[in-house]
Design an enzyme around this catalytic site. Structure first.
Site, short mmCIF file in Angstrom:
data_model
loop_
_atom_site.label_atom_id
_atom_site.label_comp_id
_atom_site.label_asym_id
_atom_site.label_seq_id
_atom_site.Cartn_x
_atom_site.Cartn_y
_atom_site.Cartn_z
N GLY A 71 0.00 -38.74 -2.56
CA GLY A 71 0.85 -38.94 -2.61
C GLY A 71 2.14 -37.68 -2.90
O GLY A 71 2.89 -37.62 -2.57
N THR A 72 1.24 -36.87 -2.86
CA THR A 72 2.13 -35.03 -3.40
C THR A 72 2.39 -34.91 -2.06
O THR A 72 3.27 -33.97 -2.10
CB THR A 72 1.20 -34.12 -4.08
OG1 THR A 72 -0.51 -34.84 -5.42
CG2 THR A 72 1.12 -32.93 -4.19
N ASN A 150 4.33 -41.85 -15.06
CA ASN A 150 3.06 -42.23 -14.48
C ASN A 150 2.10 -42.26 -15.90
O ASN A 150 1.04 -42.71 -16.95
CB ASN A 150 2.07 -41.32 -14.03
CG ASN A 150 2.61 -39.71 -13.91
OD1 ASN A 150 3.71 -39.29 -13.87
ND2 ASN A 150 1.81 -38.67 -13.93
N GLY A 199 -2.35 -43.88 -1.73
CA GLY A 199 -3.51 -45.39 -1.66
C GLY A 199 -4.01 -45.35 -2.42
O GLY A 199 -4.68 -46.73 -3.03
N HIS A 200 -4.76 -44.69 -3.72
CA HIS A 200 -5.80 -44.43 -4.51
C HIS A 200 -4.89 -44.96 -5.75
O HIS A 200 -6.27 -45.80 -6.95
CB HIS A 200 -6.23 -43.02 -4.69
CG HIS A 200 -5.77 -41.50 -5.78
ND1 HIS A 200 -6.44 -41.45 -7.16
CD2 HIS A 200 -4.75 -41.31 -4.98
CE1 HIS A 200 -4.79 -40.87 -7.50
NE2 HIS A 200 -4.43 -39.83 -6.42
N CYS A 324 -4.40 -29.53 -21.04
CA CYS A 324 -5.51 -28.61 -21.92
C CYS A 324 -5.11 -27.55 -21.11
O CYS A 324 -5.41 -26.82 -20.30
CB CYS A 324 -7.31 -28.99 -22.04
SG CYS A 324 -7.58 -27.28 -23.21
#
Ligand code: PLP
Length: 394
Positions: A71-72, A150, A199-200, A324
């Site tokens: 996606g990136t 997201n 996809g993931h 973090c």
């Protein structure tokens, strides 16, 4: 201990049907789809079948589908292509709540002389269409607005925004990584020029993505190399993963109803149950314009990371709305953009479900969460019985 996985916006289980479809393409049918011989030819045919399956899920034409590595890469490609193809235009419009794949790409563009407008969101995580309309000008090269967030699952009216962008001659791209497979998408009936998916997030493996480019859109490749993908993305195709993604898209189309009825029902049961059982808990974002599978809830006066660790001890995998960074727990840029107060942003947890989740799992979470929050609040310096002591953001 049974694993209860409710972190599907982070990544999903690869569906067994997907693994099965992919497996011959590692060591049996391993030809290069560009080869002239029959062995490559049969792989080529299967890659084209996958392209058709992806296209079908989003109402596109197969020729409009370009396979990428994730996606990136798709997000980066869309934005850089629009800038390269329209060098005279020096303005980029996006939002304050984009994924880093967009956010961190556009931020340095300012140093290169581009004007970058990041649209704000309100307390419910929603955009103002008046503001959208106000900022897009004839100088805007690209408007990139995510379809679904997201962290909160909030859906933006991308089809409406695409119409405004089109009217001003700007290219419209949407990062639909979290939306594809969860809500119906029909690009044939929209003005969206480019769309990214991964996809993931829909039960295919990690490391495969797609950029949809509407026929007729000016396009400039981001990864340059061989003639693959009709010269639009160099590099030998990741054949097994492409085939897996095709299968996953076919499954997603069949599961859309389950997602929007049963999974949504589970999400609502979980969310309503937590709000009812745990005082000072708040849903982040609008509760209607949302993905059916995602719930971001803040449990005031406790730290998200502590909740996650306690959930993890019980086999429950979720995620928090803090990152973090260099040792300090910063609330996420999404919750900050929404103006979620410091005390709530720190205790935010994201539950993201999939078709694999069951009612028993939701019941188990509802059983274990209240004592976890109670235990953590008992040691919180900001929690005083059932009434919270005031705490100001630093
Ligand atoms: N865009 C959104 C909205 C995402 O949630 C993600 C992944 O979390 C990405 C882009 C990046 O996708 P990938 O992990 O395939 O690079």
């Amino acid at each position: 201990m049974k694993t209860i996985y409710v972190d599907n916006n982070a990544t999903t289980r690869v569906a067994p049907e997907v693994v099965e479809e992919m497996s011959p393409y590692f060591s049996e049918l391993y030809g290069n789809p560009s080869s002239m011989h029959f062995f490559g030819g049969q792989v080529h045919t299967k890659v084209e079948e996958a392209r058709e399956r992806v296209a079908s899920l989003i109402g596109a034409r197969p020729q409009e589908i370009i396979f990428t590595s994730c996606g990136t890469e798709s997000d980066n490609t869309a934005i850089m292509s629009a800038l390269e193809s329209n060098p005279e235009k020096r303005h980029v419009v996006t939002t304050r709540v984009e994924h880093p794949a967009v956010k961190n790409l556009v931020a340095p563009l300012k140093r290169e002389g581009y004007r970058v407008t990041e649209l704000p969101v309100d307390r419910d995580g929603l955009l103002s269409m008046d503001e959208v309309s106000r900022v897009i000008t004839e100088d805007t090269a690209i408007v990139s607005v995510m379809w679904a967030n997201n962290e909160t699952g909030i859906l933006f009216p991308v089809e409406e925004i695409a119409n405004v962008a089109k009217g001003r001659g700007a290219i419209f791209h949407t990062d639909a990584v979290q939306a594809v497979g969860k809500i119906p998408i029909n690009l044939a009936e929209s003005q969206i020029d480019m769309l990214s998916l991964s996809g993931h997030k829909l039960h295919a493996p990690k490391g495969i993505g797609v950029i949809y480019v509407r026929r007729g859109t000016r396009f400039s490749p981001y990864i340059v190399g061989g003639h693959q993908e009709e010269g639009r993305r160099g590099g030998t195709e990741n054949v097994p993963y492409i085939i897996g993604l095709g299968k996953a898209c076919e499954l997603a189309a069949n599961h859309l109803e389950d997602m929007n009825v049963r999974v949504k029902g589970l999400r609502d049961k979980l969310e309503n149950g937590l709000l009812e059982k745990i005082p000072n808990s708040i849903v982040n974002g609008d509760r209607d314009q949302r993905l059916p599978s995602t719930s971001s809830i803040s449990f005031e006066y406790v730290e998200g990371e502590s909740i996650l660790l306690k959930l993890s001890d019980k086999g429950i995998c979720a995620s928090s709305g803090s990152a973090c960074t260099s040792g300090s727990l910063e609330p996420s840029h999404v919750l900050r953009a929404m103006g979620v107060p410091f005390t709530a942003a720190h205790g935010s947890i994201r539950f993201s479900l999939s078709s694999y989740n069951t009612e028993e799992e939701v019941d188990f979470i509802l059983k274990v969460m209240p004592p976890i929050i109670e235990e953590l609040r008992a040691i919180s310096p900001f929690w005083d019985g059932s009434v919270a002591r005031s705490c100001t953001a630093s």
